[in-house]
Design a protein around this motif. Structure first.
Motif, PDB file in Angstrom:
ATOM      1  N   LYS A  46       0.835  -1.209   0.000  1.00  0.00           N
ATOM      2  CA  LYS A  46       0.000   0.000   0.000  1.00  0.00           C
ATOM      3  C   LYS A  46       0.865   1.253   0.000  1.00  0.00           C
ATOM      4  O   LYS A  46       0.622   2.190  -0.770  1.00  0.00           O
ATOM      5  CB  LYS A  46      -0.916   0.013   1.227  1.00  0.00           C
ATOM      6  N   ALA A  47       1.873   1.280   0.848  1.00  0.00           N
ATOM      7  CA  ALA A  47       2.751   2.451   0.943  1.00  0.00           C
ATOM      8  C   ALA A  47       3.506   2.678  -0.365  1.00  0.00           C
ATOM      9  O   ALA A  47       3.616   3.817  -0.840  1.00  0.00           O
ATOM     10  CB  ALA A  47       3.732   2.289   2.106  1.00  0.00           C
ATOM     11  N   ALA A  48       4.011   1.606  -0.965  1.00  0.00           N
ATOM     12  CA  ALA A  48       4.777   1.733  -2.216  1.00  0.00           C
ATOM     13  C   ALA A  48       3.886   2.202  -3.367  1.00  0.00           C
ATOM     14  O   ALA A  48       4.288   3.051  -4.162  1.00  0.00           O
ATOM     15  CB  ALA A  48       5.434   0.398  -2.563  1.00  0.00           C
ATOM     16  N   ILE A  49       2.690   1.665  -3.445  1.00  0.00           N
ATOM     17  CA  ILE A  49       1.750   2.049  -4.505  1.00  0.00           C
ATOM     18  C   ILE A  49       1.369   3.514  -4.353  1.00  0.00           C
ATOM     19  O   ILE A  49       1.378   4.281  -5.315  1.00  0.00           O
ATOM     20  CB  ILE A  49       0.506   1.142  -4.469  1.00  0.00           C
ATOM     21  N   PHE A  50       1.040   3.918  -3.134  1.00  0.00           N
ATOM     22  CA  PHE A  50       0.650   5.296  -2.880  1.00  0.00           C
ATOM     23  C   PHE A  50       1.779   6.259  -3.213  1.00  0.00           C
ATOM     24  O   PHE A  50       1.579   7.259  -3.914  1.00  0.00           O
ATOM     25  CB  PHE A  50       0.224   5.467  -1.417  1.00  0.00           C
ATOM     26  N   GLN A  51       2.977   5.965  -2.742  1.00  0.00           N
ATOM     27  CA  GLN A  51       4.117   6.863  -2.976  1.00  0.00           C
ATOM     28  C   GLN A  51       4.435   6.985  -4.457  1.00  0.00           C
ATOM     29  O   GLN A  51       4.704   8.082  -4.956  1.00  0.00           O
ATOM     30  CB  GLN A  51       5.349   6.394  -2.194  1.00  0.00           C
ATOM     31  N   SER A  52       4.396   5.882  -5.175  1.00  0.00           N
ATOM     32  CA  SER A  52       4.669   5.925  -6.611  1.00  0.00           C
ATOM     33  C   SER A  52       3.629   6.772  -7.333  1.00  0.00           C
ATOM     34  O   SER A  52       3.959   7.544  -8.238  1.00  0.00           O
ATOM     35  CB  SER A  52       4.693   4.505  -7.180  1.00  0.00           C
ATOM     36  N   ALA A  53       2.374   6.646  -6.922  1.00  0.00           N
ATOM     37  CA  ALA A  53       1.311   7.440  -7.548  1.00  0.00           C
ATOM     38  C   ALA A  53       1.481   8.929  -7.250  1.00  0.00           C
ATOM     39  O   ALA A  53       1.297   9.769  -8.137  1.00  0.00           O
ATOM     40  CB  ALA A  53      -0.055   6.959  -7.060  1.00  0.00           C
ATOM     41  N   VAL A  54       1.851   9.249  -6.029  1.00  0.00           N
ATOM     42  CA  VAL A  54       2.025  10.655  -5.639  1.00  0.00           C
ATOM     43  C   VAL A  54       3.129  11.315  -6.455  1.00  0.00           C
ATOM     44  O   VAL A  54       2.951  12.403  -6.997  1.00  0.00           O
ATOM     45  CB  VAL A  54       2.321  10.774  -4.124  1.00  0.00           C
ATOM     46  N   VAL A  55       4.271  10.665  -6.563  1.00  0.00           N
ATOM     47  CA  VAL A  55       5.417  11.292  -7.223  1.00  0.00           C
ATOM     48  C   VAL A  55       5.343  11.215  -8.750  1.00  0.00           C
ATOM     49  O   VAL A  55       6.132  11.876  -9.429  1.00  0.00           O
ATOM     50  CB  VAL A  55       6.758  10.704  -6.725  1.00  0.00           C
ATOM     51  N   ALA A  56       4.408  10.452  -9.290  1.00  0.00           N
ATOM     52  CA  ALA A  56       4.321  10.277 -10.741  1.00  0.00           C
ATOM     53  C   ALA A  56       4.113  11.598 -11.483  1.00  0.00           C
ATOM     54  O   ALA A  56       4.536  11.734 -12.628  1.00  0.00           O
ATOM     55  CB  ALA A  56       3.205   9.302 -11.093  1.00  0.00           C
ATOM     56  N   ARG A 104      -9.538   3.377  -2.731  1.00  0.00           N
ATOM     57  CA  ARG A 104     -10.690   3.703  -1.870  1.00  0.00           C
ATOM     58  C   ARG A 104     -10.319   4.775  -0.855  1.00  0.00           C
ATOM     59  O   ARG A 104     -11.116   5.673  -0.585  1.00  0.00           O
ATOM     60  CB  ARG A 104     -11.188   2.446  -1.160  1.00  0.00           C
ATOM     61  N   GLU A 105      -9.120   4.685  -0.291  1.00  0.00           N
ATOM     62  CA  GLU A 105      -8.676   5.688   0.691  1.00  0.00           C
ATOM     63  C   GLU A 105      -8.559   7.080   0.076  1.00  0.00           C
ATOM     64  O   GLU A 105      -8.614   8.072   0.793  1.00  0.00           O
ATOM     65  CB  GLU A 105      -7.344   5.257   1.308  1.00  0.00           C
ATOM     66  N   GLN A 106      -8.397   7.144  -1.250  1.00  0.00           N
ATOM     67  CA  GLN A 106      -8.290   8.428  -1.939  1.00  0.00           C
ATOM     68  C   GLN A 106      -9.618   8.872  -2.548  1.00  0.00           C
ATOM     69  O   GLN A 106      -9.678   9.836  -3.300  1.00  0.00           O
ATOM     70  CB  GLN A 106      -7.203   8.356  -3.022  1.00  0.00           C
ATOM     71  N   GLY A 107     -10.686   8.141  -2.243  1.00  0.00           N
ATOM     72  CA  GLY A 107     -12.013   8.535  -2.683  1.00  0.00           C
ATOM     73  C   GLY A 107     -12.455   7.962  -4.019  1.00  0.00           C
ATOM     74  O   GLY A 107     -13.471   8.378  -4.560  1.00  0.00           O
ATOM     75  N   TYR A 108     -11.727   7.014  -4.554  1.00  0.00           N
ATOM     76  CA  TYR A 108     -12.085   6.395  -5.825  1.00  0.00           C
ATOM     77  C   TYR A 108     -12.805   5.069  -5.575  1.00  0.00           C
ATOM     78  O   TYR A 108     -12.716   4.496  -4.493  1.00  0.00           O
ATOM     79  CB  TYR A 108     -10.840   6.138  -6.678  1.00  0.00           C
ATOM     80  N   ALA A 109     -13.506   4.613  -6.584  1.00  0.00           N
ATOM     81  CA  ALA A 109     -14.189   3.324  -6.509  1.00  0.00           C
ATOM     82  C   ALA A 109     -13.543   2.394  -7.531  1.00  0.00           C
ATOM     83  O   ALA A 109     -13.868   2.443  -8.718  1.00  0.00           O
ATOM     84  CB  ALA A 109     -15.675   3.491  -6.801  1.00  0.00           C
ATOM     85  N   PRO A 110     -12.612   1.547  -7.082  1.00  0.00           N
ATOM     86  CA  PRO A 110     -11.935   0.661  -8.035  1.00  0.00           C
ATOM     87  C   PRO A 110     -12.905  -0.349  -8.645  1.00  0.00           C
ATOM     88  O   PRO A 110     -13.882  -0.757  -8.016  1.00  0.00           O
ATOM     89  CB  PRO A 110     -10.877  -0.038  -7.180  1.00  0.00           C
ATOM     90  N   MET A 111     -12.616  -0.716  -9.870  1.00  0.00           N
ATOM     91  CA  MET A 111     -13.418  -1.729 -10.551  1.00  0.00           C
ATOM     92  C   MET A 111     -13.095  -3.097  -9.951  1.00  0.00           C
ATOM     93  O   MET A 111     -11.948  -3.369  -9.618  1.00  0.00           O
ATOM     94  CB  MET A 111     -13.106  -1.740 -12.052  1.00  0.00           C
ATOM     95  N   PRO A 112     -14.105  -3.946  -9.836  1.00  0.00           N
ATOM     96  CA  PRO A 112     -13.814  -5.291  -9.308  1.00  0.00           C
ATOM     97  C   PRO A 112     -12.908  -6.069 -10.259  1.00  0.00           C
ATOM     98  O   PRO A 112     -12.959  -5.880 -11.472  1.00  0.00           O
ATOM     99  CB  PRO A 112     -15.189  -5.946  -9.200  1.00  0.00           C
ATOM    100  N   SER A 113     -12.079  -6.905  -9.673  1.00  0.00           N
ATOM    101  CA  SER A 113     -11.177  -7.711 -10.496  1.00  0.00           C
ATOM    102  C   SER A 113     -11.902  -8.972 -10.937  1.00  0.00           C
ATOM    103  O   SER A 113     -13.036  -9.223 -10.532  1.00  0.00           O
ATOM    104  CB  SER A 113      -9.919  -8.075  -9.711  1.00  0.00           C
ATOM    105  N   GLY A 114     -11.222  -9.753 -11.751  1.00  0.00           N
ATOM    106  CA  GLY A 114     -11.794 -11.003 -12.223  1.00  0.00           C
ATOM    107  C   GLY A 114     -11.911 -12.017 -11.108  1.00  0.00           C
ATOM    108  O   GLY A 114     -11.472 -11.788  -9.978  1.00  0.00           O
ATOM    109  N   LYS A 115     -12.485 -13.125 -11.419  1.00  0.00           N
ATOM    110  CA  LYS A 115     -12.682 -14.188 -10.434  1.00  0.00           C
ATOM    111  C   LYS A 115     -11.598 -15.248 -10.576  1.00  0.00           C
ATOM    112  O   LYS A 115     -11.188 -15.587 -11.666  1.00  0.00           O
ATOM    113  CB  LYS A 115     -14.041 -14.824 -10.635  1.00  0.00           C
ATOM    114  N   CYS A 116     -11.188 -15.768  -9.426  1.00  0.00           N
ATOM    115  CA  CYS A 116     -10.226 -16.858  -9.400  1.00  0.00           C
ATOM    116  C   CYS A 116     -10.962 -18.150  -9.721  1.00  0.00           C
ATOM    117  O   CYS A 116     -11.984 -18.456  -9.116  1.00  0.00           O
ATOM    118  CB  CYS A 116      -9.587 -16.943  -8.023  1.00  0.00           C
ATOM    119  N   ARG A 117     -10.440 -18.874 -10.681  1.00  0.00           N
ATOM    120  CA  ARG A 117     -11.019 -20.168 -11.028  1.00  0.00           C
ATOM    121  C   ARG A 117      -9.977 -21.290 -10.849  1.00  0.00           C
ATOM    122  O   ARG A 117     -10.115 -22.362 -11.411  1.00  0.00           O
ATOM    123  CB  ARG A 117     -11.520 -20.137 -12.463  1.00  0.00           C
ATOM    124  N   CYS A 118      -8.966 -21.009 -10.052  1.00  0.00           N
ATOM    125  CA  CYS A 118      -7.907 -21.980  -9.822  1.00  0.00           C
ATOM    126  C   CYS A 118      -8.397 -23.088  -8.902  1.00  0.00           C
ATOM    127  O   CYS A 118      -9.198 -22.851  -7.996  1.00  0.00           O
ATOM    128  CB  CYS A 118      -6.698 -21.297  -9.183  1.00  0.00           C
TER     129      CYS A 118
END
Length: 128
Positions: A46-56, A104-118
């Motif tokens: 979470k921290a790495a994703i957030f930081q990368s997005a901020v500095v992009a 979600r923490e930034q106020g967005y609504a992410p799209m659901p991912s696919g389903k695992c069929r493994c």
């Protein structure tokens, strides 16, 4: 060869392009990543994703931050495979869950991912 090379060519390139003063700390961070528990990995992701997005959108050399996000993506895929998922599984990895949480923490609504069929019968750990 640097620690980023085990996370793929993008992470390796980002490491090479990172500022020299960032590389020792980044290399140490990368070396500890695979050994983290899934719970700790989720928080680190979470921290790495957030930081990368901020500095992009900032000018300057932020390759160390982008390398961290790339590395957590690659390591999440590794963890997913080790949990018994196939390479093309559409289920959510720890990276996907962390990314969705950051959105979600930034106020967005992410799209659901696919389903695992493994077929995960007989595996000790299931990451969905």
């Amino acid at each position: 060869m640097n620690a980023a090379s085990k996370f793929g060519p993008v992470a390796e390139q980002e490491f090479e392009n990172a500022a020299d003063h960032e590389k020792p700390r980044l290399e140490s961070w990368l070396e500890t990543l695979p050994g983290l528990s899934d719970e700790h990995f989720f928080d680190v992701a979470k921290a790495a994703i957030f930081q990368s997005a901020v500095v992009a959108s900032w000018s300057g050399n932020w390759n160390a931050d982008h390398c961290r996000a790339t590395a957590v993506y690659a390591d999440a895929k590794r963890r997913h495979r080790e949990a018994g998922h196939v390479d093309d599984c559409q289920g959510q990895t720890l990276y996907g869950r962390a990314h969705s949480m950051v959105m979600r923490e930034q106020g967005y609504a992410p799209m659901p991912s696919g389903k695992c069929r493994c077929d995960l019968s007989g595996t000790a750990q299931v990451i969905r």
